[in-house]
Design a protein around this motif. Structure first.
Motif, PDB file in Angstrom:
ATOM      1  N   LEU A 291       2.183   2.077  -3.290  1.00 30.44           N
ATOM      2  CA  LEU A 291       1.020   2.736  -4.206  1.00 30.44           C
ATOM      3  C   LEU A 291       0.788   4.289  -3.805  1.00 30.44           C
ATOM      4  O   LEU A 291       0.770   5.364  -4.655  1.00 30.44           O
ATOM      5  N   SER A 292       0.756   4.409  -2.668  1.00 27.64           N
ATOM      6  CA  SER A 292       0.452   5.918  -2.225  1.00 27.64           C
ATOM      7  C   SER A 292       1.804   6.757  -2.546  1.00 27.64           C
ATOM      8  O   SER A 292       1.372   7.916  -2.925  1.00 27.64           O
TER       9      SER A 292
ATOM     10  N   ARG B 145      -2.031  -4.149  -8.979  1.00 34.75           N
ATOM     11  CA  ARG B 145      -0.892  -5.017  -8.697  1.00 34.75           C
ATOM     12  C   ARG B 145      -0.503  -5.874 -10.002  1.00 34.75           C
ATOM     13  O   ARG B 145       0.379  -5.965 -10.260  1.00 34.75           O
TER      14      ARG B 145
ATOM     15  N   GLU C 279      -5.778   9.295   1.759  1.00 36.16           N
ATOM     16  CA  GLU C 279      -5.505   8.591   2.969  1.00 36.16           C
ATOM     17  C   GLU C 279      -6.742   8.833   3.727  1.00 36.16           C
ATOM     18  O   GLU C 279      -6.540   8.927   5.259  1.00 36.16           O
TER      19      GLU C 279
ATOM     20  N   ASP D 122       0.915  -1.171   0.007  1.00 35.89           N
ATOM     21  CA  ASP D 122      -0.036  -0.002   0.038  1.00 35.89           C
ATOM     22  C   ASP D 122       0.783   1.262  -0.216  1.00 35.89           C
ATOM     23  O   ASP D 122       0.519   2.263  -0.580  1.00 35.89           O
TER      24      ASP D 122
ATOM     25  N   THR E 229       6.215   9.337 -13.422  1.00 36.13           N
ATOM     26  CA  THR E 229       6.731   8.327 -12.459  1.00 36.13           C
ATOM     27  C   THR E 229       5.811   7.279 -12.309  1.00 36.13           C
ATOM     28  O   THR E 229       4.809   7.544 -12.276  1.00 36.13           O
ATOM     29  N   GLY E 230       6.247   6.170 -12.185  1.00 37.02           N
ATOM     30  CA  GLY E 230       5.204   5.001 -11.878  1.00 37.02           C
ATOM     31  C   GLY E 230       4.432   4.794 -13.250  1.00 37.02           C
ATOM     32  O   GLY E 230       3.215   4.835 -13.225  1.00 37.02           O
TER      33      GLY E 230
ATOM     34  N   HIS F 290      -5.730   5.885  -0.936  1.00 32.99           N
ATOM     35  CA  HIS F 290      -4.104   6.010  -1.032  1.00 32.99           C
ATOM     36  C   HIS F 290      -3.454   7.006  -1.480  1.00 32.99           C
ATOM     37  O   HIS F 290      -2.239   7.155  -1.166  1.00 32.99           O
ATOM     38  N   LEU F 291      -4.135   8.137  -1.976  1.00 32.29           N
ATOM     39  CA  LEU F 291      -3.615   9.555  -2.113  1.00 32.29           C
ATOM     40  C   LEU F 291      -4.085  10.350  -0.934  1.00 32.29           C
ATOM     41  O   LEU F 291      -2.994  10.890  -0.224  1.00 32.29           O
TER      42      LEU F 291
ATOM     43  N   LEU G 165       1.829   2.057 -13.587  1.00 32.25           N
ATOM     44  CA  LEU G 165       0.714   1.865 -12.537  1.00 32.25           C
ATOM     45  C   LEU G 165      -0.155   2.981 -13.029  1.00 32.25           C
ATOM     46  O   LEU G 165      -1.532   3.069 -12.818  1.00 32.25           O
ATOM     47  N   MET G 166       0.281   4.241 -13.410  1.00 30.42           N
ATOM     48  CA  MET G 166      -0.584   5.138 -13.773  1.00 30.42           C
ATOM     49  C   MET G 166      -1.355   4.861 -14.941  1.00 30.42           C
ATOM     50  O   MET G 166      -2.410   5.445 -14.909  1.00 30.42           O
TER      51      MET G 166
ATOM     52  N   VAL H 255       3.528   6.393  -5.220  1.00 23.72           N
ATOM     53  CA  VAL H 255       3.290   6.659  -6.709  1.00 23.72           C
ATOM     54  C   VAL H 255       2.587   7.720  -6.976  1.00 23.72           C
ATOM     55  O   VAL H 255       2.488   8.582  -7.553  1.00 23.72           O
TER      56      VAL H 255
END
Lengths: 411, 182
Positions: free
Chosen positions: A6-7, B169, B140, A3, B114-115, B137-138, B118-119, A9
């Protein structure tokens, strides 16, 4: 993948944003906040009106639209949707996705964040360049554009003819109906220049921040609001004052129209007409007593007004600020009438209004819905066009809603 | 992204309500970047994200007098941002189905990211899954808080989160495999 990864990124992914993006939003929010404060504390200063009101009106429109849209379209909005349906009607036509033609013909001059655009009758458009204001020449053969201290005359395809640099920022250029002069404000001064860019000269030292307006008769008479709050008419060739009267308090728009027989004065709260008539003895015109046009209800703001080109009809857009929602109404005052006819009522705030050159239609900006509305004043079918912001700010990250500067020349 | 304590933010809201433009500007500077990033990660359109972030602050200005000072400002703002972003994404999906074509004005190509994998995978998720992933996850927020913000059952939030994370994932693992092969 954990987790935390992911946060990280999501926090650090490169996204398209610049400091200017943030600053643009701040300016809009500050303007909206300033308007809120001004409305709570009384009437704003005139400078505030000029500098902030168009932006903040747009901002408020977006804000209220956003708030209502967020509430109404989300699951949480189901409960409040009913009362919105109760308090507003929305007879606006179903929007077309893009402007394929201008109803009734003619060409539009549209000011966007990236500059002024000329829109042809078939809806095709051309960006003139990086300018802040624009105005048609009488027959649409040229466009006068301003940026900073520079006034430029261009072809409608953007080819520049001449430029002049003034001592202070150039605002509100207006081309005389006969085409031979352009009036403009530079700082507080009112100046005129010949249509070929020569003979630039001072006409008045002190003006209010309101665009001057030429007599539609094609003569040299020009009306403006002086720094001491007077509506004045001058002979621009001789440089002599012809007549004057106290202007409307907090005036934000002055327009000489109706075939030259009336001058419209508008403020955020009031709308009035003055008759202009020839004098039998003196050479200049005489101004009649102002006639107030009654706006319906209380708690309203006038967000747009325009005088018909050939008739003494007035179009107005008002916003009703209500405790549980905002709606806007397009009104038309027929010639001689003090009370209006309602053409349309929609949710959220509407923006400016412009008459078609033949006086048969109105173009009304609807920033909250990102649409233009083309409304027939008599018979005819209303039309709406969507996606206006993006159409005039292609590739721009902030597609702010553009302003219609003029509808020109049905041929 | 917890930018300031709730107490400080309540003070700023109170000062903004009392007419302090500086307090309003401070609230903006504290929260704009988070709001814009959240909006962008849901809609993947810079212009729309800017509009959404701006709209959320304008809604804040509009509702300032009615705002309950005891409530924290941040989740209230994020609730508007994410719901608005979801509305935009749904309308955009509907528009594409109706029009059968992309907008005549293509969005600007995003810069190198970046990433990246995933993005890209995030962009492919349904908007509803993107929204809960971003909120969790951003920004929170807990699943319970997300459920309240989106007016959804907590189970729905958890299932959207689980499905979204599974797909992210998979994308991350595929990216790692590709790097190993190179």
């Amino acid at each position: 993948m954990r987790d935390e990864a992911l946060s990280k990124v999501l926090r650090e992914a490169t996204i398209p944003v610049t400091p200017e993006t943030e600053a643009r939003g701040l300016r809009v929010v500050e303007a909206a906040y300033a308007e809120r404060e001004a409305s709570e504390r009384g009437a704003p200063e005139r400078d505030d009106l000029e500098n902030r009101r168009p932006l903040s009106r747009l901002a408020l429109a977006f804000g209220i639209a956003a708030l209502l849209a967020a509430v109404l379209l989300s699951p949480a909005g189901a409960a409040v949707r009913d009362w919105v349906d109760d308090v507003v009607e929305s007879p606006a036509p179903k929007p077309e996705p893009e402007l394929a033609r201008i109803p009734g013909g003619g060409r539009l001059l549209v000011q966007s964040a990236v500059g002024p655009w000329v829109v042809q009758p078939d809806g095709s458009r051309r960006l003139l360049g990086d300018y802040e204001e624009a105005t048609w020449s009488p027959r649409g053969l040229f466009v006068a554009v301003a940026k900073g201290r520079t006034l430029t005359a261009t072809e409608p395809d953007g080819t520049p003819h001449w430029s002049l640099t003034a001592a202070a920022r150039v605002r509100n250029p207006r081309w005389a109906p006969a085409g031979e002069r352009i009036a403009y404000r530079s700082g507080e001064e009112l100046r005129i220049v010949a249509g070929d860019g020569t003979e630039d000269r001072l006409l008045a030292r002190s003006t209010a921040p309101v665009a001057p307006t030429w007599s539609p008769w094609g003569d040299a008479r020009l009306a403006y609001v002086s720094g001491d709050g007077k509506l004045r008419i001058v002979n621009s060739e001789a440089g002599e004052g012809l007549t004057g009267a106290p202007a409307l308090h907090d005036i934000s728009r002055l327009e000489w129209g109706a075939g030259g027989t009336a001058i419209l004065e508008a403020s955020p709260r009031e709308l009035r007409l003055r008759e202009v008539r020839a004098q039998k003895v003196a050479p200049g015109p005489a101004l009649g007593n102002p006639r107030t046009l009654a706006l319906p209800g209380s708690g309203i703001s006038l967000t747009g007004a325009a005088l018909a080109p050939e008739r003494e009809a007035v179009a107005a857009v008002v916003t009703h600020w209500r405790e549980h929602g905002t709606n806007s109404e397009v009104l038309v005052f027929p010639p001689g009438a003090d009370k209006p006819r309602s053409l349309l009522t929609v949710p959220y705030s509407l923006g400016e209004v412009a008459w078609a050159p033949d006086g048969r239609r109105l173009l009304v900006a609807w920033p909250g819905a990102n649409q233009w509305l083309f409304l027939p004043v008599g018979r005819g079918k209303p039309r709406a066009v969507a996606n206006i912001s993006r159409a005039f700010s292609p590739g721009e990250r902030a597609a702010s809603f553009p302003r219609v500067e003029g509808w020109c020349c049905v041929r | 992204l917890q930018v300031e304590g709730d107490v400080d933010q309540r003070r700023l809201v109170r000062e903004a309500q009392d007419g302090s433009g500086a307090a309003m500007a401070r609230l903006y500077s504290l929260h704009w970047r988070g709001a814009y990033r959240a909006a962008y990660l849901v809609v993947h359109d810079a212009a729309a994200a800017e509009d959404i972030a701006q709209d959320a602050f304008l809604a804040a200005v509009d509702a300032l007098d009615r705002f309950d000072r005891r409530r924290p400002f941040r989740p209230w703002l994020h609730r508007i941002v994410v719901n608005r972003a979801l509305d935009w994404a749904r309308r955009e999906a509907l528009r594409r189905r109706v029009d059968g074509a992309e907008s005549v004005f293509e969005p600007l190509p995003p810069p190198e990211q970046t990433g990246g994998e995933l993005m890209a995978a995030l962009k492919e998720l349904p908007a509803e899954q993107r929204a809960v992933v971003v909120l969790r996850h951003l920004l929170e927020y807990t699943p319970g808080e997300i459920a309240r913000m989106l007016e959804l059952p907590r189970g729905t939030v958890n299932s959207r989160l689980r499905r979204g994370l599974d797909r992210l994932r998979e994308a991350a693992e595929a990216g790692s495999l590709a790097e190993e092969r190179q």
